[in-house]
Write an enzyme that holds these catalytic residues in place. Structure first.
Site, short mmCIF file in Angstrom:
data_model
loop_
_atom_site.label_atom_id
_atom_site.label_comp_id
_atom_site.label_asym_id
_atom_site.label_seq_id
_atom_site.Cartn_x
_atom_site.Cartn_y
_atom_site.Cartn_z
CB SER A 1 6.28 -6.39 -5.26
OG SER A 1 6.20 -5.16 -4.58
C1 LIG Z 1 6.51 -3.09 -1.85
S1 LIG Z 1 7.52 -1.69 -1.90
C2 LIG Z 1 7.46 -1.17 -3.58
C3 LIG Z 1 8.07 -2.10 -4.59
C4 LIG Z 1 8.43 -1.41 -5.86
N1 LIG Z 1 7.30 -1.08 -6.67
C5 LIG Z 1 9.44 -2.20 -6.66
O1 LIG Z 1 9.22 -2.51 -7.82
O2 LIG Z 1 10.52 -2.45 -6.13
C6 LIG Z 1 6.47 -0.45 -1.15
C7 LIG Z 1 7.05 0.93 -1.21
O3 LIG Z 1 6.05 1.87 -0.80
C8 LIG Z 1 6.75 2.95 -0.24
N2 LIG Z 1 5.83 3.81 0.52
C9 LIG Z 1 5.33 3.62 1.78
N3 LIG Z 1 4.59 4.67 2.14
C10 LIG Z 1 4.57 5.53 1.08
C11 LIG Z 1 3.97 6.80 0.85
N4 LIG Z 1 3.23 7.40 1.78
N5 LIG Z 1 4.18 7.38 -0.35
C12 LIG Z 1 4.95 6.79 -1.30
N6 LIG Z 1 5.55 5.59 -1.13
C13 LIG Z 1 5.37 4.98 0.05
C14 LIG Z 1 7.81 2.28 0.62
O4 LIG Z 1 8.86 3.17 0.94
C15 LIG Z 1 8.23 1.14 -0.29
O5 LIG Z 1 9.36 1.47 -1.04
#
Ligand SMILES: C[S@@+](CC[C@H](N)C(=O)[O-])C[C@H]1O[C@@H](n2cnc3c(N)ncnc32)[C@H](O)[C@@H]1O
Length: 379
Positions: free
Chosen positions: A90
Site C-alpha cells: 500500500s
Molecule cells: C493492500 S494488500 C496489503 C498490503 C500489506 N499490508 C503490505 O504492507 O504490503 C491487501 C491484502 O489483503 C489480503 N486479503 C484479502 N482478503 C483477505 C482475507 N479474507 N483475509 C486476510 N487477508 C486478505 C490480500 O491477499 C492482500 O495481500
C-alpha cells in the site's frame, strides 16, 4: 549511507512534509525499513489490458521509495473482466496515516489483516517488537514470502495464512487492529478480538470504491467511531469460494425515462456514493459502456444511464430500481447540506451496525450488514 537508507530517509521526510507522518517512532520505522526488500518486483498496467512486471533489482530501487502503492499480485477481478490486483504494498503515506490514527503505544498487541508484502508488518515490528505483532493473509504464498523477508531483518512476528475475517482469538485480544483490505461491514470477530477500549481502523466499503477509513473504539456492546478525513480505498477482503460475477445484459424492453439527477458517475463523489451504497442491494458492480454507464446488482437488478445534450436517460430492470435509489439518496445528501466524511460515523451494537450523520443518537442513520443478537461478547 547506503542507497536504500538515503531513499527511505527521503521518503520519511516527504511524508512528514505532507502531514502524513508525525511521530518520532513511526519516522524511525520508515527510515529503518528497506521497502525494496518487501517489493522485489511489482506489476503495472501495460496499457493493453494486461500487466507488465517491473523488477526492482534490475530497474533500480528508487521507484519503491516513492509514496506510491505498488501492485504485487494480480488475478481474476470480481467483475469478471480479466485480471485485477489481489495484493500490493500500500501507499506508504496511507500506511503511516492509519498507523498514527491508531495511537499505538509501547506494549500494545496489534493484529494486521492483509499481510501482503510484509512491509507494514515490518513497520509494526520496528515500533513494538515482533512478539506483539500478528498478521494474517488469505494467500499462503504471501505469508511464506513475508515470513522470509521479515526474518532477514530479524523479525519473527506471528504470521497466519487464513481468512482474516475469521476468529483469531487464540492470538488475541488485541489492543489495536489495522485492516489493509476493505470490508462491506465490520466482521464481528474483529470486535470480539478487540480489547476493552481498543481501536480498529478499516476501509468500510459496501460497494466498490464506496467507502473510506473509519476508526472505531471498542465499547461495552460493540464499537463506535467516525470516518477519518481525506479519502482512501483498499482492495476488498476476499472470502473463500467467492466467484467473480459478470454483469447481466439489460432487458431491451425496459422503459426509458429522464434521470432526475442528470448524468453523473456516482463513484466520482465518494461520500454520496458511499451513502447510496447503503441503500443499494449488496454486490453492486458498475462500469462504462459506450457513452453511458451501468450498475448491476447480485439480485439481477440493472440500470443503464445514457447522457444526452439535455441530461440523461435511464433504463432500469429487475427487483430493485437501482438508479431510483441513487436519485433518492442524492436528494437526501443535498438536503443535509452535502455532508463530507467528517460528519459521518459508525456504531456497531449487539443487534445492528449503522452509519449515522452528525449524531449517533439523533442524526439520520442507515443500516449496514446486521449482526445477530448476542454475537458480540463483552470486552
Ligand atoms: C493492500 S494488500 C496489503 C498490503 C500489506 N499490508 C503490505 O504492507 O504490503 C491487501 C491484502 O489483503 C489480503 N486479503 C484479502 N482478503 C483477505 C482475507 N479474507 N483475509 C486476510 N487477508 C486478505 C490480500 O491477499 C492482500 O495481500
Amino acid at each position: 549511507m547506503s542507497e536504500w537508507r538515503q531513499l527511505a530517509s527521503a521518503l520519511a521526510d516527504e511524508l512528514v512534509s505532507a502531514g502524513k507522518l508525525r511521530s518520532p517512532e513511526w519516522i524511525a520505522a520508515v527510515r529503518d525499513t528497506p521497502r525494496h526488500l518487501f517489493v522485489p518486483h511489482y506489476l503495472e498496467p501495460d496499457g493493453c489490458g494486461g500487466w507488465r512486471r517491473v523488477d526492482t533489482v534490475t530497474s533500480g530501487i528508487a521507484s519503491v521509495y516513492e509514496n506510491v502503492g505498488r501492485y504485487t499480485l494480480v488475478g481474476p477481478d470480481p467483475h469478471g473482466w480479466g485480471d485485477g490486483p489481489l495484493s500490493s504494498s500500500s501507499t506508504p503515506g496511507l500506511m503511516t496515516r492509519m498507523l498514527e490514527s491508531l495511537d499505538i503505544r509501547d506494549g500494545h498487541r496489534v493484529l494486521e489483516i492483509g499481510t501482503g508484502t510484509g512491509y507494514n508488518a515490518a513497520l509494526l515490528c520496528h515500533r513494538l517488537g515482533a512478539d506483539l505483532v500478528v498478521s494474517v493473509d488469505v494467500e499462503p504464498d504471501l505469508i511464506t514470502a513475508a515470513r522470509t523477508r521479515l526474518a532477514t531483518l530479524g523479525f519473527t512476528p506471528t504470521l497466519v495464512a487464513r481468512d482474516g475475517a475469521d476468529d483469531l482469538a487464540d492470538h488475541g485480544p488485541f489492543d489495536r487492529i489495522i485492516a489493509t483490505c476493505s470490508v462491506p461491514d465490520i466482521p464481528r470477530a474483529w470486535i470480539n478480538q478487540l480489547a476493552a477500549d481498543g481501536l480498529l481502523v478499516v476501509d468500510l466499503q459496501p460497494s466498490t470504491a464506496a467507502g473510506n477509513l473509519v476508526l472505531l473504539r471498542r465499547t461495552e456492546d460493540g464499537a463506535a467511531g467516525r470516518f477519518l478525513p481525506g479519502w482512501a480505498t483498499f482492495m476488498p477482503l476476499r472470502r473463500a469460494g467467492e466467484v467473480p460475477r459478470s454483469p447481466t445484459a439489460l432487458d431491451v424492453t425496459a422503459p426509458r425515462r429522464k434521470s432526475g439527477i442528470g448524468y453523473r458517475e456516482p463513484w466520482t463523489e465518494p461520500v454520496w456514493w458511499f451513502l447510496a451504497s447503503l441503500v443499494l442491494p449488496s454486490g453492486v458492480i458498475f462500469g462504462r459502456f459506450g457513452e453511458g454507464l451501468f450498475l448491476d446488482a447480485a439480485d439481477g437488478s440493472r440500470a443503464e444511464i445514457v447522457p444526452h445534450s439535455d441530461g440523461a436517460d435511464v433504463a432500469e430492470y429487475g427487483p430493485t430500481r437501482l438508479w431510483s435509489s441513487i436519485e433518492k439518496l442524492h436528494q437526501e445528501w443535498v438536503g443535509h447540506g452535502r455532508p463530507g466524511w467528517e460528519r459521518l460515523g459508525v456504531t456497531v451494537t449487539r443487534r445492528t451496525q449503522r452509519v449515522w450523520l452528525d449524531d449517533d443518537m439523533a442524526g439520520p442513520s442507515w443500516s449496514l450488514g446486521p449482526i445477530a443478537q448476542d454475537e458480540i461478547s463483552k470486552p
